[in-house]
Design a protein around this motif. Structure first.
Motif, PDB file in Angstrom:
ATOM      1  N   ILE A   1      -3.316  -4.301   0.936  1.00  0.00           N
ATOM      2  CA  ILE A   1      -3.084  -3.757  -0.407  1.00  0.00           C
ATOM      3  C   ILE A   1      -1.634  -3.874  -0.875  1.00  0.00           C
ATOM      4  CG2 ILE A   1      -4.989  -2.119  -0.247  1.00  0.00           C
ATOM      5  CD1 ILE A   1      -2.955   0.066   0.405  1.00  0.00           C
ATOM      6  N   GLY A   2      -0.758  -4.407  -0.025  1.00  0.00           N
ATOM      7  CA  GLY A   2       0.650  -4.493  -0.389  1.00  0.00           C
ATOM      8  C   GLY A   2       1.130  -5.919  -0.550  1.00  0.00           C
ATOM      9  N   ASP A   3       2.422  -6.110  -0.296  1.00  0.00           N
ATOM     10  CA  ASP A   3       3.023  -7.438  -0.475  1.00  0.00           C
ATOM     11  C   ASP A   3       3.144  -8.203   0.834  1.00  0.00           C
ATOM     12  OD1 ASP A   3       5.010  -6.099   0.828  1.00  0.00           O
ATOM     13  OD2 ASP A   3       6.507  -6.271  -0.760  1.00  0.00           O
ATOM     14  N   GLY A   4       2.546  -7.660   1.899  1.00  0.00           N
ATOM     15  CA  GLY A   4       2.551  -8.357   3.182  1.00  0.00           C
ATOM     16  C   GLY A   4       3.765  -8.101   4.037  1.00  0.00           C
ATOM     17  N   ASP A   5       4.635  -7.186   3.622  1.00  0.00           N
ATOM     18  CA  ASP A   5       5.856  -6.905   4.379  1.00  0.00           C
ATOM     19  C   ASP A   5       5.731  -5.553   5.090  1.00  0.00           C
ATOM     20  OD1 ASP A   5       8.352  -6.601   5.426  1.00  0.00           O
ATOM     21  OD2 ASP A   5       9.407  -6.489   3.505  1.00  0.00           O
ATOM     22  N   PRO A   6       5.339  -5.550   6.372  1.00  0.00           N
ATOM     23  CA  PRO A   6       5.156  -4.278   7.085  1.00  0.00           C
ATOM     24  C   PRO A   6       6.447  -3.528   7.336  1.00  0.00           C
ATOM     25  CG  PRO A   6       4.921  -6.120   8.601  1.00  0.00           C
ATOM     26  CD  PRO A   6       5.019  -6.705   7.217  1.00  0.00           C
ATOM     27  N   ALA A   7       7.603  -4.201   7.225  1.00  0.00           N
ATOM     28  CA  ALA A   7       8.887  -3.523   7.438  1.00  0.00           C
ATOM     29  C   ALA A   7       9.094  -2.407   6.427  1.00  0.00           C
ATOM     30  CB  ALA A   7      10.030  -4.528   7.357  1.00  0.00           C
ATOM     31  N   LYS A   8       8.478  -2.526   5.255  1.00  0.00           N
ATOM     32  CA  LYS A   8       8.624  -1.508   4.218  1.00  0.00           C
ATOM     33  C   LYS A   8       7.986  -0.174   4.616  1.00  0.00           C
ATOM     34  CE  LYS A   8       9.057  -4.623   0.274  1.00  0.00           C
ATOM     35  NZ  LYS A   8       8.469  -5.098  -0.998  1.00  0.00           N
ATOM     36  N   LEU A   9       7.132  -0.210   5.633  1.00  0.00           N
ATOM     37  CA  LEU A   9       6.469   1.024   6.067  1.00  0.00           C
ATOM     38  C   LEU A   9       7.445   1.986   6.727  1.00  0.00           C
ATOM     39  CD1 LEU A   9       3.107  -0.416   7.456  1.00  0.00           C
ATOM     40  CD2 LEU A   9       3.543   0.625   5.225  1.00  0.00           C
ATOM     41  N   PHE A  10       8.661   1.521   7.028  1.00  0.00           N
ATOM     42  CA  PHE A  10       9.691   2.408   7.561  1.00  0.00           C
ATOM     43  C   PHE A  10      10.557   3.008   6.451  1.00  0.00           C
ATOM     44  CE2 PHE A  10       9.231  -0.068  11.657  1.00  0.00           C
ATOM     45  CZ  PHE A  10       8.706   1.002  12.373  1.00  0.00           C
ATOM     46  N   LYS A  11      10.291   2.618   5.203  1.00  0.00           N
ATOM     47  CA  LYS A  11      11.008   3.211   4.083  1.00  0.00           C
ATOM     48  C   LYS A  11      10.293   4.482   3.643  1.00  0.00           C
ATOM     49  CE  LYS A  11      13.035  -1.098   2.406  1.00  0.00           C
ATOM     50  NZ  LYS A  11      13.204  -2.012   1.236  1.00  0.00           N
ATOM     51  N   MET A  12      11.068   5.502   3.355  1.00  0.00           N
ATOM     52  CA  MET A  12      10.511   6.835   3.102  1.00  0.00           C
ATOM     53  C   MET A  12       9.417   6.849   2.031  1.00  0.00           C
ATOM     54  SD  MET A  12      12.539  10.257   1.834  1.00  0.00           S
ATOM     55  CE  MET A  12      13.569  10.344   3.314  1.00  0.00           C
ATOM     56  N   GLN A  13       9.758   6.407   0.830  1.00  0.00           N
ATOM     57  CA  GLN A  13       8.779   6.521  -0.248  1.00  0.00           C
ATOM     58  C   GLN A  13       7.603   5.588  -0.045  1.00  0.00           C
ATOM     59  OE1 GLN A  13      10.210   6.194  -4.276  1.00  0.00           O
ATOM     60  NE2 GLN A  13       8.183   6.469  -5.140  1.00  0.00           N
ATOM     61  N   ALA A  14       7.869   4.370   0.451  1.00  0.00           N
ATOM     62  CA  ALA A  14       6.772   3.426   0.680  1.00  0.00           C
ATOM     63  C   ALA A  14       5.791   3.981   1.698  1.00  0.00           C
ATOM     64  CB  ALA A  14       7.322   2.085   1.147  1.00  0.00           C
ATOM     65  N   ASN A  15       6.303   4.568   2.778  1.00  0.00           N
ATOM     66  CA  ASN A  15       5.430   5.103   3.809  1.00  0.00           C
ATOM     67  C   ASN A  15       4.559   6.225   3.263  1.00  0.00           C
ATOM     68  OD1 ASN A  15       4.962   7.136   6.257  1.00  0.00           O
ATOM     69  ND2 ASN A  15       5.157   5.065   7.070  1.00  0.00           N
ATOM     70  N   LEU A  16       5.166   7.135   2.509  1.00  0.00           N
ATOM     71  CA  LEU A  16       4.389   8.244   1.956  1.00  0.00           C
ATOM     72  C   LEU A  16       3.441   7.778   0.857  1.00  0.00           C
ATOM     73  CD1 LEU A  16       6.558   9.891   3.560  1.00  0.00           C
ATOM     74  CD2 LEU A  16       6.254  11.647   1.824  1.00  0.00           C
ATOM     75  N   ARG A  17       3.847   6.763   0.101  1.00  0.00           N
ATOM     76  CA  ARG A  17       2.963   6.225  -0.934  1.00  0.00           C
ATOM     77  C   ARG A  17       1.703   5.634  -0.304  1.00  0.00           C
ATOM     78  NH1 ARG A  17       3.976   4.252  -6.053  1.00  0.00           N
ATOM     79  NH2 ARG A  17       5.198   6.180  -6.189  1.00  0.00           N
ATOM     80  N   TYR A  18       1.885   4.838   0.737  1.00  0.00           N
ATOM     81  CA  TYR A  18       0.744   4.269   1.448  1.00  0.00           C
ATOM     82  C   TYR A  18      -0.104   5.388   2.065  1.00  0.00           C
ATOM     83  CZ  TYR A  18       1.882  -0.781   1.499  1.00  0.00           C
ATOM     84  OH  TYR A  18       2.085  -2.093   1.168  1.00  0.00           O
ATOM     85  N   GLY A  19       0.546   6.268   2.831  1.00  0.00           N
ATOM     86  CA  GLY A  19      -0.193   7.291   3.566  1.00  0.00           C
ATOM     87  C   GLY A  19      -1.005   8.193   2.665  1.00  0.00           C
ATOM     88  N   CYS A  20      -0.396   8.678   1.590  1.00  0.00           N
ATOM     89  CA  CYS A  20      -1.105   9.581   0.678  1.00  0.00           C
ATOM     90  C   CYS A  20      -2.234   8.859  -0.048  1.00  0.00           C
ATOM     91  CB  CYS A  20      -0.133  10.188  -0.326  1.00  0.00           C
ATOM     92  SG  CYS A  20       1.002  11.407   0.375  1.00  0.00           S
ATOM     93  N   SER A  21      -1.988   7.625  -0.458  1.00  0.00           N
ATOM     94  CA  SER A  21      -3.022   6.855  -1.156  1.00  0.00           C
ATOM     95  C   SER A  21      -4.206   6.569  -0.245  1.00  0.00           C
ATOM     96  CB  SER A  21      -2.437   5.540  -1.687  1.00  0.00           C
ATOM     97  OG  SER A  21      -1.409   5.775  -2.628  1.00  0.00           O
ATOM     98  N   ILE A  22      -3.924   6.233   1.004  1.00  0.00           N
ATOM     99  CA  ILE A  22      -4.997   5.940   1.966  1.00  0.00           C
ATOM    100  C   ILE A  22      -5.802   7.199   2.281  1.00  0.00           C
ATOM    101  CG2 ILE A  22      -5.457   5.243   4.357  1.00  0.00           C
ATOM    102  CD1 ILE A  22      -2.909   3.398   4.024  1.00  0.00           C
ATOM    103  N   LEU A  23      -5.119   8.325   2.487  1.00  0.00           N
ATOM    104  CA  LEU A  23      -5.832   9.573   2.754  1.00  0.00           C
ATOM    105  C   LEU A  23      -6.689   9.964   1.563  1.00  0.00           C
ATOM    106  CD1 LEU A  23      -6.456  12.003   4.508  1.00  0.00           C
ATOM    107  CD2 LEU A  23      -4.360  13.084   3.660  1.00  0.00           C
ATOM    108  N   ARG A  24      -6.168   9.801   0.363  1.00  0.00           N
ATOM    109  CA  ARG A  24      -6.954  10.104  -0.837  1.00  0.00           C
ATOM    110  C   ARG A  24      -8.204   9.248  -0.893  1.00  0.00           C
ATOM    111  NH1 ARG A  24      -7.651  14.222  -3.660  1.00  0.00           N
ATOM    112  NH2 ARG A  24      -9.786  13.712  -3.099  1.00  0.00           N
ATOM    113  N   MET A  25      -8.065   7.964  -0.563  1.00  0.00           N
ATOM    114  CA  MET A  25      -9.214   7.064  -0.551  1.00  0.00           C
ATOM    115  C   MET A  25     -10.271   7.533   0.442  1.00  0.00           C
ATOM    116  SD  MET A  25      -9.472   3.064   0.654  1.00  0.00           S
ATOM    117  CE  MET A  25      -9.233   3.566   2.367  1.00  0.00           C
ATOM    118  N   TYR A  26      -9.828   7.942   1.644  1.00  0.00           N
ATOM    119  CA  TYR A  26     -10.775   8.387   2.654  1.00  0.00           C
ATOM    120  C   TYR A  26     -11.475   9.690   2.240  1.00  0.00           C
ATOM    121  CZ  TYR A  26      -9.097   4.925   6.029  1.00  0.00           C
ATOM    122  OH  TYR A  26      -8.791   3.764   6.683  1.00  0.00           O
TER     123      TYR A  26
END
Length: 209
Positions: free
Chosen positions: A143-168
């Motif tokens: 669902i992103g731009d293919g760069d997993p390094a961004k998952l260590f960035k604060m807002q990106a990590n929380l954006r992914y995590g919250c969006s994924i939990l909401r989906m589930y």
């Protein structure tokens, strides 16, 4: 039957929570790369692409005061885990913004973060999950731009995590117990949902009257 949060809270077990709390390692399970409809994938991609900064705006002064009270209270509770004031405040601002953006309780997100990473930005699990909310790298490709390094960035990590939990949660028709299990890759097993729901209590906030 749809399980309510109140019923889930009554089912908590200290033993299950202890398994997660005593270990210093990141606790993410093996999130599954599941087949999903194009519409779901597109919705998730749009959710994580919005780059709006986590700066709250309030129409009523009462809401702003309540937010500032929450921020001060949570900062005090989180100080032992994150001593640096600026880092702590930035994280809390981001948690508040991203959780509410996804329709989640900030206390729930913080309970999940406590179990998943112990609030460690660079936490990495044995299966490769990354960051505060222990997001698996495959999500950056799905669902992103293919760069997993961004998952260590604060807002990106929380954006992914919250969006994924909401989906589930939506996938499980509001059943938080099953949604949390799915987030952790352990759907149907009690240890992880019980641990998150137990830690949720650590971050609940009761507004001042």
């Amino acid at each position: 039957m749809r399980t309510t949060v109140a019923k889930l809270a009554a089912q908590l077990t200290l033993t299950a929570a202890g398994v997660f709390l005593l270990s210093g390692a990141a606790q993410a399970g093996n999130q599954k790369e599941e087949a999903m409809a194009d519409s779901v994938r597109l919705a998730l991609a749009r959710a994580i692409a919005d780059a709006a900064p986590p700066k709250p705006k309030f129409e009523r002064i009462e809401d702003r005061i309540q937010y500032l009270n929450w921020l001060g209270e949570m900062s005090s509770r989180l100080k032992r885990r994150i001593p640096d004031y600026q880092t702590r405040i930035e994280l809390l601002e981001t948690i508040w913004y991203e959780s509410r953006r996804a329709g989640l309780e900030p206390a729930l997100v913080m309970g999940l973060m406590q179990v998943e990473s112990g609030f460690r930005k660079y936490a990495t699990s044995i299966v490769g999950a990354r960051g505060y909310m222990q997001v698996m790298p495959f999500w950056s490709r799905v669902i992103g731009d293919g760069d997993p390094a961004k998952l260590f960035k604060m807002q990106a990590n929380l954006r992914y995590g919250c969006s994924i939990l909401r989906m589930y949660i939506d996938m499980e028709k509001g059943d938080l117990y099953l949604a949390l299990g799915r987030y952790n890759g352990s759907r149907g097993k009690p240890e992880y949902p019980n641990a998150v729901l137990s830690n949720w209590k650590n971050w609940e906030y009761k507004p001042q009257s």
